[in-house]
Motif scaffolding. Sequence first.
Motif, PDB file in Angstrom:
ATOM      1  N   THR A  13       1.575 -12.927   0.258  1.00  0.00           N
ATOM      2  CA  THR A  13       2.646 -11.927   0.350  1.00  0.00           C
ATOM      3  C   THR A  13       2.142 -10.621  -0.248  1.00  0.00           C
ATOM      4  OG1 THR A  13       5.021 -11.521  -0.015  1.00  0.00           O
ATOM      5  CG2 THR A  13       3.804 -12.468  -1.871  1.00  0.00           C
ATOM      6  N   GLY A  14       2.990  -9.585  -0.230  1.00  0.00           N
ATOM      7  CA  GLY A  14       2.633  -8.302  -0.828  1.00  0.00           C
ATOM      8  C   GLY A  14       3.152  -8.223  -2.247  1.00  0.00           C
ATOM      9  N   VAL A  15       2.727  -7.199  -2.974  1.00  0.00           N
ATOM     10  CA  VAL A  15       3.214  -7.023  -4.348  1.00  0.00           C
ATOM     11  C   VAL A  15       4.537  -6.271  -4.356  1.00  0.00           C
ATOM     12  CG1 VAL A  15       2.738  -5.870  -6.543  1.00  0.00           C
ATOM     13  CG2 VAL A  15       0.961  -7.229  -5.433  1.00  0.00           C
ATOM     14  N   GLY A  16       4.653  -5.223  -3.521  1.00  0.00           N
ATOM     15  CA  GLY A  16       5.918  -4.477  -3.489  1.00  0.00           C
ATOM     16  C   GLY A  16       5.794  -3.116  -2.851  1.00  0.00           C
ATOM     17  N   SER A  17       4.958  -2.239  -3.444  1.00  0.00           N
ATOM     18  CA  SER A  17       4.924  -0.868  -2.929  1.00  0.00           C
ATOM     19  C   SER A  17       3.973  -0.723  -1.746  1.00  0.00           C
ATOM     20  CB  SER A  17       4.538   0.107  -4.046  1.00  0.00           C
ATOM     21  OG  SER A  17       3.215  -0.128  -4.475  1.00  0.00           O
ATOM     22  N   LEU A  18       4.338   0.171  -0.844  1.00  0.00           N
ATOM     23  CA  LEU A  18       3.517   0.528   0.317  1.00  0.00           C
ATOM     24  C   LEU A  18       3.442   2.058   0.386  1.00  0.00           C
ATOM     25  CD1 LEU A  18       4.841  -1.964   3.062  1.00  0.00           C
ATOM     26  CD2 LEU A  18       2.672  -2.084   1.813  1.00  0.00           C
ATOM     27  N   PRO A  19       2.442   2.596   1.074  1.00  0.00           N
ATOM     28  CA  PRO A  19       2.346   4.059   1.210  1.00  0.00           C
ATOM     29  C   PRO A  19       3.361   4.579   2.224  1.00  0.00           C
ATOM     30  CG  PRO A  19       0.549   2.997   2.409  1.00  0.00           C
ATOM     31  CD  PRO A  19       1.305   1.900   1.716  1.00  0.00           C
ATOM     32  N   GLY A  20       3.570   5.903   2.209  1.00  0.00           N
ATOM     33  CA  GLY A  20       4.434   6.532   3.214  1.00  0.00           C
ATOM     34  C   GLY A  20       5.891   6.547   2.806  1.00  0.00           C
ATOM     35  N   ALA A  27       9.217  -1.906   6.638  1.00  0.00           N
ATOM     36  CA  ALA A  27       9.817  -3.241   6.844  1.00  0.00           C
ATOM     37  C   ALA A  27       9.109  -3.973   7.976  1.00  0.00           C
ATOM     38  CB  ALA A  27      11.310  -3.104   7.138  1.00  0.00           C
ATOM     39  N   ARG A  28       8.749  -3.222   9.012  1.00  0.00           N
ATOM     40  CA  ARG A  28       8.015  -3.847  10.134  1.00  0.00           C
ATOM     41  C   ARG A  28       6.677  -4.395   9.631  1.00  0.00           C
ATOM     42  NH1 ARG A  28       7.818   0.231  13.449  1.00  0.00           N
ATOM     43  NH2 ARG A  28       9.422  -0.375  14.938  1.00  0.00           N
ATOM     44  N   THR A  29       5.998  -3.622   8.789  1.00  0.00           N
ATOM     45  CA  THR A  29       4.702  -4.043   8.244  1.00  0.00           C
ATOM     46  C   THR A  29       4.852  -5.269   7.342  1.00  0.00           C
ATOM     47  OG1 THR A  29       3.840  -1.789   8.323  1.00  0.00           O
ATOM     48  CG2 THR A  29       2.761  -3.293   6.810  1.00  0.00           C
ATOM     49  N   ALA A  30       5.832  -5.229   6.430  1.00  0.00           N
ATOM     50  CA  ALA A  30       5.986  -6.308   5.442  1.00  0.00           C
ATOM     51  C   ALA A  30       6.439  -7.617   6.075  1.00  0.00           C
ATOM     52  CB  ALA A  30       6.978  -5.884   4.367  1.00  0.00           C
ATOM     53  N   THR A  31       7.236  -7.527   7.147  1.00  0.00           N
ATOM     54  CA  THR A  31       7.704  -8.753   7.808  1.00  0.00           C
ATOM     55  C   THR A  31       6.702  -9.216   8.860  1.00  0.00           C
ATOM     56  OG1 THR A  31       9.003  -7.408   9.359  1.00  0.00           O
ATOM     57  CG2 THR A  31      10.155  -8.267   7.424  1.00  0.00           C
ATOM     58  N   GLY A  32       5.987  -8.256   9.457  1.00  0.00           N
ATOM     59  CA  GLY A  32       5.017  -8.617  10.492  1.00  0.00           C
ATOM     60  C   GLY A  32       3.765  -9.249   9.912  1.00  0.00           C
ATOM     61  N   ALA A  33       3.322  -8.743   8.756  1.00  0.00           N
ATOM     62  CA  ALA A  33       2.092  -9.269   8.145  1.00  0.00           C
ATOM     63  C   ALA A  33       2.321 -10.667   7.581  1.00  0.00           C
ATOM     64  CB  ALA A  33       1.628  -8.335   7.025  1.00  0.00           C
ATOM     65  N   THR A 268      -6.430  -0.209  -3.511  1.00  0.00           N
ATOM     66  CA  THR A 268      -6.734   1.106  -2.939  1.00  0.00           C
ATOM     67  C   THR A 268      -7.909   0.971  -1.972  1.00  0.00           C
ATOM     68  OG1 THR A 268      -8.052   1.556  -4.900  1.00  0.00           O
ATOM     69  CG2 THR A 268      -5.859   2.523  -4.840  1.00  0.00           C
ATOM     70  N   ASP A 269      -8.050   1.962  -1.104  1.00  0.00           N
ATOM     71  CA  ASP A 269      -9.010   1.883   0.011  1.00  0.00           C
ATOM     72  C   ASP A 269     -10.422   1.529  -0.451  1.00  0.00           C
ATOM     73  OD1 ASP A 269      -6.694   3.237   0.886  1.00  0.00           O
ATOM     74  OD2 ASP A 269      -7.808   4.035   2.597  1.00  0.00           O
ATOM     75  N   THR A 270     -10.956   0.513   0.162  1.00  0.00           N
ATOM     76  CA  THR A 270     -12.330   0.093  -0.117  1.00  0.00           C
ATOM     77  C   THR A 270     -12.778  -0.796   1.042  1.00  0.00           C
ATOM     78  OG1 THR A 270     -13.775  -0.927  -1.747  1.00  0.00           O
ATOM     79  CG2 THR A 270     -11.683  -2.000  -1.410  1.00  0.00           C
ATOM     80  N   ALA A 271     -14.069  -1.075   1.112  1.00  0.00           N
ATOM     81  CA  ALA A 271     -14.558  -2.017   2.127  1.00  0.00           C
ATOM     82  C   ALA A 271     -14.231  -3.423   1.642  1.00  0.00           C
ATOM     83  CB  ALA A 271     -16.059  -1.846   2.308  1.00  0.00           C
ATOM     84  N   LEU A 272     -13.613  -4.229   2.496  1.00  0.00           N
ATOM     85  CA  LEU A 272     -13.234  -5.587   2.091  1.00  0.00           C
ATOM     86  C   LEU A 272     -14.313  -6.586   2.487  1.00  0.00           C
ATOM     87  CD1 LEU A 272      -9.460  -5.515   3.111  1.00  0.00           C
ATOM     88  CD2 LEU A 272     -10.431  -5.352   0.821  1.00  0.00           C
ATOM     89  N   TYR A 315      -5.270   1.275   5.549  1.00  0.00           N
ATOM     90  CA  TYR A 315      -5.844   0.292   4.621  1.00  0.00           C
ATOM     91  C   TYR A 315      -4.771  -0.704   4.169  1.00  0.00           C
ATOM     92  CZ  TYR A 315      -7.837  -2.007   0.583  1.00  0.00           C
ATOM     93  OH  TYR A 315      -8.268  -2.985  -0.300  1.00  0.00           O
ATOM     94  N   ALA A 316      -3.554  -0.205   3.904  1.00  0.00           N
ATOM     95  CA  ALA A 316      -2.475  -1.096   3.443  1.00  0.00           C
ATOM     96  C   ALA A 316      -2.225  -2.201   4.461  1.00  0.00           C
ATOM     97  CB  ALA A 316      -1.198  -0.290   3.195  1.00  0.00           C
ATOM     98  N   ARG A 317      -2.144  -1.839   5.740  1.00  0.00           N
ATOM     99  CA  ARG A 317      -1.933  -2.858   6.785  1.00  0.00           C
ATOM    100  C   ARG A 317      -3.098  -3.839   6.816  1.00  0.00           C
ATOM    101  NH1 ARG A 317       0.264   1.601   9.477  1.00  0.00           N
ATOM    102  NH2 ARG A 317      -1.718   2.118  10.474  1.00  0.00           N
ATOM    103  N   HIS A 318      -4.304  -3.301   6.702  1.00  0.00           N
ATOM    104  CA  HIS A 318      -5.516  -4.112   6.736  1.00  0.00           C
ATOM    105  C   HIS A 318      -5.542  -5.074   5.529  1.00  0.00           C
ATOM    106  CE1 HIS A 318      -9.519  -5.199   7.861  1.00  0.00           C
ATOM    107  NE2 HIS A 318     -10.133  -4.551   6.877  1.00  0.00           N
ATOM    108  N   ALA A 319      -5.159  -4.563   4.355  1.00  0.00           N
ATOM    109  CA  ALA A 319      -5.174  -5.377   3.130  1.00  0.00           C
ATOM    110  C   ALA A 319      -4.179  -6.533   3.221  1.00  0.00           C
ATOM    111  CB  ALA A 319      -4.849  -4.507   1.915  1.00  0.00           C
ATOM    112  N   LEU A 320      -2.997  -6.266   3.777  1.00  0.00           N
ATOM    113  CA  LEU A 320      -1.987  -7.333   3.900  1.00  0.00           C
ATOM    114  C   LEU A 320      -2.470  -8.415   4.865  1.00  0.00           C
ATOM    115  CD1 LEU A 320       1.353  -5.271   3.928  1.00  0.00           C
ATOM    116  CD2 LEU A 320       0.176  -6.310   1.990  1.00  0.00           C
ATOM    117  N   ALA A 321      -3.047  -7.990   5.989  1.00  0.00           N
ATOM    118  CA  ALA A 321      -3.580  -8.966   6.952  1.00  0.00           C
ATOM    119  C   ALA A 321      -4.718  -9.767   6.314  1.00  0.00           C
ATOM    120  CB  ALA A 321      -4.066  -8.246   8.208  1.00  0.00           C
ATOM    121  N   HIS A 322      -5.501  -9.090   5.488  1.00  0.00           N
ATOM    122  CA  HIS A 322      -6.641  -9.745   4.822  1.00  0.00           C
ATOM    123  C   HIS A 322      -6.131 -10.819   3.840  1.00  0.00           C
ATOM    124  CE1 HIS A 322     -10.918  -9.751   3.686  1.00  0.00           C
ATOM    125  NE2 HIS A 322     -10.500  -9.998   2.455  1.00  0.00           N
TER     126      HIS A 322
END
Length: 335
Positions: A13-20, A27-33, A268-272, A315-322
């Motif tokens: 799951t996510g921790v809580g905060s997202l950018p933007g 909500a689409r990102t948090a429920t879709g991921a 924060t943004d980095t190569a995963l 990156y946030a979307r990528h991190a959640l999928a990761h």
Amino acid sequence: MSNNSQFSFGAATGVGSLPGGDAREAARTATGAFEDFPFLPELPARGPGADMIGRTAGLLVEVYARVEPSGWRVGDRPGRDTKRAWAWLGEDLDALEEFTQGYEGPLKVQAVGPWTLAANLELRNGESALSDLGAGRDLAGSLAEGLRNHLADVQRRVPGAQIVLQLDEPSLMAVLRGHVRSASGYRTHRAVDRQLVEDTLREVVGVHGNGPVVVHSCAPDVPFALLRRAGAAGVSFDFSLLTERDDDVIGEAVEAGTRLFAGVVPGTDTALSDPAGSVMGVRTLWRRLGLRPGLLAEAVTITPSCGLAGASPEYARHALAHCVRAARSLADNPE
């Protein structure tokens, strides 16, 4: 007194905060991921009232706060800042409700815990609520009441959800060690007695009745044993900050049924790395503790190391999928 036994947490799951600042997009990102463990996003970039302290101050019952140059301060009535916090939260809940139609399963919501709130919310005299234990007690009571209302509202909106309450306590160790600075900055507030810290946390944890409460801190030296005694069913932490001296308390927590929310994906943004690489440390810890590999998926939820407010949206979307892929790797190859 862990509430885990009859509850099924998701693997990631996510921790809580997202950018933007777009509630529907978040909500689409948090429920879709996270199809099996979505969360209510927080968007602090929108400004005062959407930030961590302001958002939780908006939940308080019969306590109102406003923004001063030094931060959030208790006031007499709900002013513009409180109303803004209510509006942002309402928008976020509407968006969550839209994207969780028919959802059944665990759903996480976050709020600031009583000690981080006391450390960061000023009384009328400009000092933090930590400076007055009576005021701190009133604040915890108001927070407990507000959380009860908030949880009931979320349950009405998403009737099939099993709600997980996350209390964010990044200032907890500073409170316990007497490291929270006074308004002047020249001195620090006295360390708060550990028993009082534990009792207050237990009171706030208790508002969730039969539901599980997770305490999150991405600061070093998370007090696992204290949180467990206070009734936390799970502890969420930045995995990279663990040291081997945490081994014993973590082993005891797992054996007592405490869920570990292991923050292994950078915030924060980095190569995963590849997903298996992200959870290698978790596997190593497990081996060191001598715990059976099959217990891993039952005991661990994978998350980012902290909130993602400072990341780019991509990156946030990528991190959640990761996180989801890393959790799958852990379940498929626990050894």
